[in-house]
Motif scaffolding. Structure first.
Motif, PDB file in Angstrom:
ATOM      1  N   ARG A 123      34.668  52.552  47.297  1.00  0.00           N
ATOM      2  CA  ARG A 123      34.365  52.057  48.646  1.00  0.00           C
ATOM      3  C   ARG A 123      33.769  50.645  48.629  1.00  0.00           C
ATOM      4  O   ARG A 123      33.293  50.159  49.644  1.00  0.00           O
ATOM      5  CB  ARG A 123      33.424  53.020  49.355  1.00  0.00           C
ATOM      6  N   GLU A 124      33.825  49.998  47.477  1.00  0.00           N
ATOM      7  CA  GLU A 124      33.244  48.666  47.315  1.00  0.00           C
ATOM      8  C   GLU A 124      34.283  47.542  47.417  1.00  0.00           C
ATOM      9  O   GLU A 124      33.973  46.394  47.113  1.00  0.00           O
ATOM     10  CB  GLU A 124      32.526  48.563  45.961  1.00  0.00           C
ATOM     11  N   LYS A 125      35.526  47.888  47.771  1.00  0.00           N
ATOM     12  CA  LYS A 125      36.634  46.919  47.893  1.00  0.00           C
ATOM     13  C   LYS A 125      36.976  46.244  46.564  1.00  0.00           C
ATOM     14  O   LYS A 125      37.507  45.143  46.529  1.00  0.00           O
ATOM     15  CB  LYS A 125      36.351  45.875  48.971  1.00  0.00           C
ATOM     16  N   LEU A 126      36.659  46.920  45.449  1.00  0.00           N
ATOM     17  CA  LEU A 126      36.947  46.336  44.143  1.00  0.00           C
ATOM     18  C   LEU A 126      38.445  46.275  43.869  1.00  0.00           C
ATOM     19  O   LEU A 126      38.914  45.332  43.229  1.00  0.00           O
ATOM     20  CB  LEU A 126      36.237  47.123  43.034  1.00  0.00           C
ATOM     21  N   GLY A 127      39.200  47.274  44.331  1.00  0.00           N
ATOM     22  CA  GLY A 127      40.647  47.223  44.161  1.00  0.00           C
ATOM     23  C   GLY A 127      41.237  45.972  44.798  1.00  0.00           C
ATOM     24  O   GLY A 127      42.040  45.263  44.181  1.00  0.00           O
ATOM     25  N   GLU A 128      40.809  45.693  46.009  1.00  0.00           N
ATOM     26  CA  GLU A 128      41.283  44.492  46.711  1.00  0.00           C
ATOM     27  C   GLU A 128      40.860  43.226  45.970  1.00  0.00           C
ATOM     28  O   GLU A 128      41.653  42.286  45.814  1.00  0.00           O
ATOM     29  CB  GLU A 128      40.715  44.509  48.128  1.00  0.00           C
ATOM     30  N   LYS A 129      39.638  43.201  45.483  1.00  0.00           N
ATOM     31  CA  LYS A 129      39.151  42.022  44.755  1.00  0.00           C
ATOM     32  C   LYS A 129      39.910  41.830  43.440  1.00  0.00           C
ATOM     33  O   LYS A 129      40.222  40.691  43.064  1.00  0.00           O
ATOM     34  CB  LYS A 129      37.650  42.142  44.505  1.00  0.00           C
ATOM     35  N   LEU A 130      40.214  42.915  42.753  1.00  0.00           N
ATOM     36  CA  LEU A 130      40.989  42.815  41.514  1.00  0.00           C
ATOM     37  C   LEU A 130      42.406  42.320  41.792  1.00  0.00           C
ATOM     38  O   LEU A 130      42.923  41.453  41.072  1.00  0.00           O
ATOM     39  CB  LEU A 130      41.028  44.172  40.806  1.00  0.00           C
ATOM     40  N   ILE A 131      43.039  42.841  42.834  1.00  0.00           N
ATOM     41  CA  ILE A 131      44.386  42.390  43.207  1.00  0.00           C
ATOM     42  C   ILE A 131      44.355  40.915  43.589  1.00  0.00           C
ATOM     43  O   ILE A 131      45.229  40.132  43.181  1.00  0.00           O
ATOM     44  CB  ILE A 131      44.961  43.252  44.352  1.00  0.00           C
ATOM     45  N   ASN A 132      43.355  40.502  44.346  1.00  0.00           N
ATOM     46  CA  ASN A 132      43.256  39.096  44.736  1.00  0.00           C
ATOM     47  C   ASN A 132      43.029  38.194  43.529  1.00  0.00           C
ATOM     48  O   ASN A 132      43.532  37.066  43.486  1.00  0.00           O
ATOM     49  CB  ASN A 132      42.169  38.902  45.790  1.00  0.00           C
ATOM     50  N   ALA A 133      42.304  38.670  42.530  1.00  0.00           N
ATOM     51  CA  ALA A 133      42.140  37.888  41.293  1.00  0.00           C
ATOM     52  C   ALA A 133      43.497  37.718  40.607  1.00  0.00           C
ATOM     53  O   ALA A 133      43.809  36.631  40.089  1.00  0.00           O
ATOM     54  CB  ALA A 133      41.140  38.577  40.363  1.00  0.00           C
ATOM     55  N   CYS A 134      44.311  38.772  40.630  1.00  0.00           N
ATOM     56  CA  CYS A 134      45.666  38.678  40.064  1.00  0.00           C
ATOM     57  C   CYS A 134      46.498  37.658  40.845  1.00  0.00           C
ATOM     58  O   CYS A 134      47.233  36.862  40.250  1.00  0.00           O
ATOM     59  CB  CYS A 134      46.350  40.042  40.066  1.00  0.00           C
ATOM     60  N   PHE A 135      46.393  37.680  42.178  1.00  0.00           N
ATOM     61  CA  PHE A 135      47.126  36.713  43.003  1.00  0.00           C
ATOM     62  C   PHE A 135      46.692  35.290  42.660  1.00  0.00           C
ATOM     63  O   PHE A 135      47.522  34.388  42.538  1.00  0.00           O
ATOM     64  CB  PHE A 135      46.876  36.955  44.492  1.00  0.00           C
ATOM     65  N   ASP A 136      45.382  35.068  42.519  1.00  0.00           N
ATOM     66  CA  ASP A 136      44.883  33.724  42.183  1.00  0.00           C
ATOM     67  C   ASP A 136      45.449  33.265  40.847  1.00  0.00           C
ATOM     68  O   ASP A 136      45.870  32.111  40.702  1.00  0.00           O
ATOM     69  CB  ASP A 136      43.352  33.713  42.146  1.00  0.00           C
ATOM     70  N   TRP A 137      45.463  34.163  39.864  1.00  0.00           N
ATOM     71  CA  TRP A 137      46.022  33.835  38.547  1.00  0.00           C
ATOM     72  C   TRP A 137      47.491  33.461  38.691  1.00  0.00           C
ATOM     73  O   TRP A 137      47.946  32.465  38.119  1.00  0.00           O
ATOM     74  CB  TRP A 137      45.848  35.021  37.602  1.00  0.00           C
ATOM     75  N   ALA A 138      48.245  34.244  39.454  1.00  0.00           N
ATOM     76  CA  ALA A 138      49.674  33.994  39.643  1.00  0.00           C
ATOM     77  C   ALA A 138      49.916  32.657  40.340  1.00  0.00           C
ATOM     78  O   ALA A 138      50.839  31.918  39.974  1.00  0.00           O
ATOM     79  CB  ALA A 138      50.303  35.135  40.440  1.00  0.00           C
ATOM     80  N   ARG A 139      49.108  32.344  41.332  1.00  0.00           N
ATOM     81  CA  ARG A 139      49.258  31.057  42.030  1.00  0.00           C
ATOM     82  C   ARG A 139      48.977  29.890  41.085  1.00  0.00           C
ATOM     83  O   ARG A 139      49.652  28.866  41.140  1.00  0.00           O
ATOM     84  CB  ARG A 139      48.322  31.008  43.236  1.00  0.00           C
ATOM     85  N   GLN A 140      47.968  30.045  40.226  1.00  0.00           N
ATOM     86  CA  GLN A 140      47.652  28.990  39.253  1.00  0.00           C
ATOM     87  C   GLN A 140      48.815  28.746  38.303  1.00  0.00           C
ATOM     88  O   GLN A 140      48.976  27.646  37.777  1.00  0.00           O
ATOM     89  CB  GLN A 140      46.397  29.344  38.463  1.00  0.00           C
ATOM     90  N   LYS A 141      49.628  29.777  38.086  1.00  0.00           N
ATOM     91  CA  LYS A 141      50.799  29.676  37.211  1.00  0.00           C
ATOM     92  C   LYS A 141      52.060  29.312  38.002  1.00  0.00           C
ATOM     93  O   LYS A 141      53.160  29.311  37.451  1.00  0.00           O
ATOM     94  CB  LYS A 141      51.042  31.002  36.474  1.00  0.00           C
ATOM     95  N   ASN A 142      51.896  29.013  39.291  1.00  0.00           N
ATOM     96  CA  ASN A 142      53.016  28.647  40.169  1.00  0.00           C
ATOM     97  C   ASN A 142      54.084  29.729  40.268  1.00  0.00           C
ATOM     98  O   ASN A 142      55.278  29.428  40.363  1.00  0.00           O
ATOM     99  CB  ASN A 142      53.636  27.316  39.734  1.00  0.00           C
ATOM    100  N   LEU A 143      53.651  30.978  40.261  1.00  0.00           N
ATOM    101  CA  LEU A 143      54.601  32.079  40.402  1.00  0.00           C
ATOM    102  C   LEU A 143      54.969  32.249  41.875  1.00  0.00           C
ATOM    103  O   LEU A 143      54.216  31.876  42.769  1.00  0.00           O
ATOM    104  CB  LEU A 143      54.012  33.372  39.844  1.00  0.00           C
ATOM    105  N   MET A 144      56.130  32.836  42.113  1.00  0.00           N
ATOM    106  CA  MET A 144      56.605  33.005  43.481  1.00  0.00           C
ATOM    107  C   MET A 144      56.363  34.400  44.035  1.00  0.00           C
ATOM    108  O   MET A 144      56.241  34.573  45.247  1.00  0.00           O
ATOM    109  CB  MET A 144      58.092  32.671  43.560  1.00  0.00           C
ATOM    110  N   SER A 145      56.327  35.406  43.158  1.00  0.00           N
ATOM    111  CA  SER A 145      56.113  36.766  43.643  1.00  0.00           C
ATOM    112  C   SER A 145      55.453  37.628  42.576  1.00  0.00           C
ATOM    113  O   SER A 145      55.500  37.313  41.384  1.00  0.00           O
ATOM    114  CB  SER A 145      57.422  37.405  44.106  1.00  0.00           C
TER     115      SER A 145
END
Length: 170
Positions: free
Chosen positions: A101-123
């Motif tokens: 209930r601490e929104k950690l799943g969302e925070k972990l997914i968003n960290a993955c998105f940030d990593w992917a954006r830094q690598k210029n990934l599209m999806s």
């Protein structure tokens, strides 16, 4: 639960033992949710876990910590093929029950998105057991959409499970 300091960060080799413990907790408690097997993974030497956390430009593992406890994890790995180098796969998402209930799943997914954006990934893609409604709800909240079903891909405790294939464009 007492209020504790929660942090999301990339795992390092020093986290291998604690990450192993959390991963085994996930595999034992939710065998239908993972392609990996508890009985196999519990016998892997610590060096395998350490090697998986070595610096790697094609993937990483994020962890959620509460004080000194490891309470969540999510991995992301970019596809190796030059034809698919613009796509990554999120894998191994898990948060210990008392922290869900601490929104950690969302925070972990968003960290993955940030990593992917830094690598210029599209999806970014992932697969989730079709019966795991809380995880599906999380992934939809994070912007994923179902694009297919992999039927009977997991067999756990004699039961077959379909996986929903999901994608999020960045």
């Amino acid at each position: 639960m007492n209020q504790k300091h929660l942090q999301i960060r990339e795992a390092t080799i020093a986290d291998a033992l604690r990450l192993r413990g959390l991963r085994l907790e996930a595999l034992k408690g939710h065998p239908e949710a993972f392609g990996a097997d508890y009985e196999t993974d519990k016998n892997l030497p610590l060096t395998i876990w350490e090697k998986s956390l070595e610096s790697n430009p094609t993937g990483t593992v994020f962890i959620a910590e509460s004080d000194s406890d490891l309470v969540g994890t999510a991995g992301i790995k970019r596809f190796a093929s030059t034809k698919m180098f613009h796509v990554a796969l999120i894998w191994g998402v898990y948060v210990s029950a008392e922290y869900r209930r601490e929104k950690l799943g969302e925070k972990l997914i968003n960290a993955c998105f940030d990593w992917a954006r830094q690598k210029n990934l599209m999806s970014v893609k992932l697969a989730v057991a079709a019966t795991n409604t809380s995880a599906i709800r999380l992934y939809v909240k994070c912007g994923f959409e179902v694009y297919g079903v992999d039927p009977k891909v997991i067999k756990a405790n004699g039961i077959f499970y379909d996986e929903l294939l999901m994608v999020r464009n960045l």
